[in-house]
Write a protein that holds these residues in place. Structure first.
Motif, short mmCIF file in Angstrom:
data_model
loop_
_atom_site.label_atom_id
_atom_site.label_comp_id
_atom_site.label_asym_id
_atom_site.label_seq_id
_atom_site.Cartn_x
_atom_site.Cartn_y
_atom_site.Cartn_z
N GLY A 124 48.54 33.34 35.26
CA GLY A 124 48.70 32.40 36.37
C GLY A 124 47.97 32.80 37.63
N ASP A 125 47.42 34.02 37.64
CA ASP A 125 46.81 34.53 38.87
C ASP A 125 45.42 33.97 39.14
OD1 ASP A 125 48.90 36.01 39.79
OD2 ASP A 125 48.17 37.94 39.09
N LYS A 126 44.80 33.36 38.13
CA LYS A 126 43.45 32.84 38.36
C LYS A 126 43.45 31.75 39.43
CE LYS A 126 40.57 32.34 34.93
NZ LYS A 126 39.97 31.98 33.63
N LYS A 127 44.59 31.13 39.65
CA LYS A 127 44.65 30.10 40.70
C LYS A 127 44.48 30.70 42.09
CE LYS A 127 49.75 30.01 41.08
NZ LYS A 127 50.07 30.84 39.89
N TYR A 128 44.65 32.02 42.19
CA TYR A 128 44.47 32.67 43.48
C TYR A 128 43.03 33.14 43.71
CZ TYR A 128 49.57 32.78 43.42
OH TYR A 128 50.89 32.43 43.35
N GLY A 150 34.10 26.37 37.88
CA GLY A 150 35.37 26.85 37.33
C GLY A 150 36.22 27.60 38.32
N VAL A 151 36.11 27.23 39.59
CA VAL A 151 36.83 27.92 40.66
C VAL A 151 37.68 26.92 41.42
CG1 VAL A 151 36.55 29.20 42.84
CG2 VAL A 151 35.05 29.70 40.90
N GLN A 152 38.84 27.35 41.88
CA GLN A 152 39.70 26.48 42.67
C GLN A 152 39.47 26.69 44.15
OE1 GLN A 152 43.76 25.78 41.38
NE2 GLN A 152 43.45 27.07 39.58
N ASP A 209 39.86 37.32 32.73
CA ASP A 209 39.73 36.90 31.33
C ASP A 209 39.57 38.10 30.40
OD1 ASP A 209 40.02 34.20 31.82
OD2 ASP A 209 37.86 33.81 31.96
N LEU A 210 38.76 39.08 30.82
CA LEU A 210 38.56 40.26 29.98
C LEU A 210 39.82 41.12 29.94
CD1 LEU A 210 36.75 41.97 28.21
CD2 LEU A 210 35.80 43.03 30.28
N ILE A 211 40.49 41.24 31.08
CA ILE A 211 41.77 41.98 31.12
C ILE A 211 42.76 41.34 30.14
CG2 ILE A 211 43.81 42.44 32.53
CD1 ILE A 211 41.67 44.32 33.32
N LEU A 212 42.84 40.02 30.14
CA LEU A 212 43.78 39.32 29.26
C LEU A 212 43.39 39.50 27.80
CD1 LEU A 212 44.29 36.03 31.31
CD2 LEU A 212 45.96 37.87 30.98
N GLU A 213 42.11 39.45 27.52
CA GLU A 213 41.64 39.64 26.14
C GLU A 213 42.02 41.02 25.63
OE1 GLU A 213 37.33 40.14 23.90
OE2 GLU A 213 37.46 38.78 25.62
N ARG A 228 43.26 36.35 52.93
CA ARG A 228 43.27 37.54 52.06
C ARG A 228 44.47 37.55 51.12
NH1 ARG A 228 38.65 38.92 51.15
NH2 ARG A 228 38.55 36.71 51.59
N ASP A 229 45.52 36.78 51.46
CA ASP A 229 46.74 36.77 50.65
C ASP A 229 46.43 36.51 49.18
OD1 ASP A 229 47.28 36.47 53.31
OD2 ASP A 229 48.77 34.90 53.08
N ASN A 230 45.51 35.57 48.94
CA ASN A 230 45.23 35.17 47.56
C ASN A 230 44.81 36.36 46.71
OD1 ASN A 230 45.36 32.10 47.72
ND2 ASN A 230 44.00 32.58 49.40
N PHE A 231 43.88 37.14 47.22
CA PHE A 231 43.42 38.28 46.44
C PHE A 231 44.44 39.41 46.43
CE2 PHE A 231 39.42 36.04 47.17
CZ PHE A 231 38.94 35.99 45.87
N LEU A 232 45.28 39.47 47.46
CA LEU A 232 46.36 40.46 47.45
C LEU A 232 47.36 40.17 46.33
CD1 LEU A 232 47.09 41.05 51.24
CD2 LEU A 232 46.20 42.71 49.60
N PHE A 233 47.61 38.88 46.06
CA PHE A 233 48.48 38.52 44.94
C PHE A 233 47.91 39.09 43.64
CE2 PHE A 233 49.63 34.45 47.43
CZ PHE A 233 50.68 35.09 48.06
N ILE A 234 46.61 38.89 43.45
CA ILE A 234 45.96 39.36 42.22
C ILE A 234 45.98 40.88 42.16
CG2 ILE A 234 43.78 39.45 40.95
CD1 ILE A 234 43.13 36.69 42.20
N MET A 235 45.56 41.52 43.25
CA MET A 235 45.48 42.98 43.26
C MET A 235 46.86 43.61 43.11
SD MET A 235 42.39 43.48 43.22
CE MET A 235 40.85 42.70 43.59
N SER A 236 47.87 42.97 43.66
CA SER A 236 49.23 43.49 43.51
C SER A 236 49.65 43.46 42.05
CB SER A 236 50.21 42.67 44.36
OG SER A 236 49.94 42.84 45.73
N ASP A 237 49.34 42.36 41.36
CA ASP A 237 49.71 42.28 39.94
C ASP A 237 48.92 43.27 39.10
OD1 ASP A 237 51.72 40.46 40.19
OD2 ASP A 237 50.52 38.71 39.65
#
Length: 459
Positions: free
Chosen positions: A191-195, A229-231, A132-136, A242-251
């Motif tokens: 869209g990455d918050k879903k991960y 507020g978490v999926q 959220d802060l990154i997006l802001e 670990r894939d989920n956080f790898l998606f985020i970290m990759s982006d």
């Protein structure tokens, strides 16, 4: 918006993200007290959900008492560390410290849970806050890029391929490319918050302990995570994949790479012999301890250097598969890498926003540089016009190439060689050749594409 200063707060600082590269709001997210608060929030949410589903296990009064005490004003970080030093288990240290504050209700804390139910869900909450802060902050960068794109939309300059002058373009078109890159990665991060997934599913993901208590484990997980507020992931063992956080970290790393690209281009344009871009400087700034004249683009270099850190961090993340349902190989790297990832990237975004906002672009110098190669950057246009006028395209390419190279070698204008070439004179008049050498009329769809990008992102 002022240029960013180095933080001078704090003593006994070891890591530069706590001082030199500190971002106050992002650092607060990853401070130990906030991490503790998130774990307390999960414990309180779990107790509340159980009380609502099966009050004979946790009474509403017990859930209320637990929630009231699940705060860092009651459960002190120092106390959890003291307990952990004795029992060597961070989550149980939190449970015991919270129980101390909760009286008889303390016996209902952590009912059915495993440590990862708490830590993974708390981690997801921290990641969501960070995104959220990154997006802001990214929206501010986007606004700065839109403004500079509009300002320079029709400023004629040269573009470069392989480091060499290519054909004319506009500064607005070049900056519009950066604008679109940042815009695209923002869309991905939204869209990455879903991960950023949590889990309330017990020791190996099968929720044995919760079902043994007579709880509907599917509903329990859904309600606890929803309240935070978490999926939930469709499938977790003791840890989510670990894939989920790898998606985020990759982006996040792709984002850093985009900033590296922008900084690298601008750094090149700051070179003395190019001189089209200058970092904003203050009157007190020092570029060198021995060369008084220096104005170094150190902020751009800082962004470029920091991007390399995140690329390295991502490699580490790919090494952290755990065995079977879980192990602790990823634990220490997580404690290092996640704060470093988010704080470093947010610093880079803020630094780039300042750079884009305050950098000086020399419109005249950019235009003058178009003619640095004596008009040779118009060779493509001449060749194309010759082919359209009936000359063999390959012959036109070779002839114009030879004349362009000669013009640069002899430091004379290409148009003079073109006008004195008998073969070219068969196809193009003097007036036509002089017309073709005007870079301001050889910009293709630069203005159109630039405006399309501006319209896409302007708020």
């Amino acid at each position: 918006m002022a240029m960013m200063d180095i933080s001078t707060e704090g003593e006994h600082i070891v890591h530069p993200i706590d001082s030199r590269y500190k971002v106050e709001e992002m650092n607060r997210i990853w401070e130990e007290e906030n991490q503790l608060q998130k774990m307390l929030d999960v414990e309180a949410a779990l107790s509340l959900a159980i009380s609502e589903m099966k009050p004979e296990l946790v009474s509403p009064d017990d859930a209320r008492v637990i929630k009231e005490n699940a705060t860092i004003t009651k459960v002190k970080l120092s106390r959890t560390k003291q307990i952990e030093s004795e029992i060597h288990h961070d989550v149980m240290a939190v449970v015991k410290a919270l129980a101390e504050q909760s009286g008889e209700a303390g016996g209902k804390i952590h009912l059915g849970a495993t440590s990862a139910d708490i830590t993974e869900t708390a981690k997801a909450m921290l990641v969501n806050e960070s995104i959220d802060l990154i997006l802001e902050d990214s929206k501010k960068l986007l606004e700065a890029l839109v403004k500079r794109t509009e300002e320079t939309k029709d400023w004629v300059c040269i573009d470069r391929t392989h480091g060499q002058h290519a054909v004319p373009t506009t500064y607005g078109f070049k900056i519009a490319g950066y604008l679109d890159q940042v815009g695209v990665i923002i869309e991905r991060l939204e869209g990455d918050k879903k991960y950023a997934v949590g889990k309330i599913a017990g020791a190996v993901g099968t929720a044995n302990s919760y079902t043994e208590l007579g709880l509907d484990a599917i509903v329990l997980e859904r309600e606890v995570l929803k309240s935070l507020g978490v999926q939930a992931n469709a499938h977790s063992r003791q840890l989510p994949p670990r894939d989920n956080f790898l998606f985020i970290m990759s982006d996040l790393t792709i984002y850093a790479n985009i900033l590296d690209k922008i900084a690298g281009d601008l750094w090149n344009l700051c070179r003395t012999e190019i001189g089209e871009v200058t970092e904003a400087t203050s009157s007190k700034q020092v570029g060198s301890s021995t060369m008084p004249h220096k104005k170094n683009p150190f902020r751009l270099e800082r962004v470029m250097g920091m991007s390399a850190i995140l690329r390295g961090d991502l490699v580490t993340e790919f090494e952290l598969n755990f065995s079977h349902a879980r192990d602790l190989k990823q634990s220490a790297p997580y404690r290092y890498r996640y704060p470093e990832f988010f704080i470093t990237l947010d610093y880079m975004i803020r630094m780039m926003t300042n750079l884009i906002t305050f950098m000086k672009i020399d419109k005249q110098k950019a235009y003058d540089n178009v003619f640095f190669t004596k008009g040779s950057v118009m060779a493509e246009r001449v060749m194309t016009e010759l082919a359209e006028s009936g000359m063999d395209r390959q012959a036109a390419h070779e002839r114009v190439k030879q004349l362009a190279w000669k013009a640069m070698s002899e430091n004379k204008m290409l148009v003079d060689f073109l006008l004195n070439d008998a073969e070219i004179a068969k196809y193009l008049s003097e007036d036509k050749l002089r017309e073709l050498m005007n870079p301001e009329t050889y910009l293709g769809i630069a203005s159109l594409k630039t405006q399309m990008i501006i319209d896409k992102y302007k708020r």
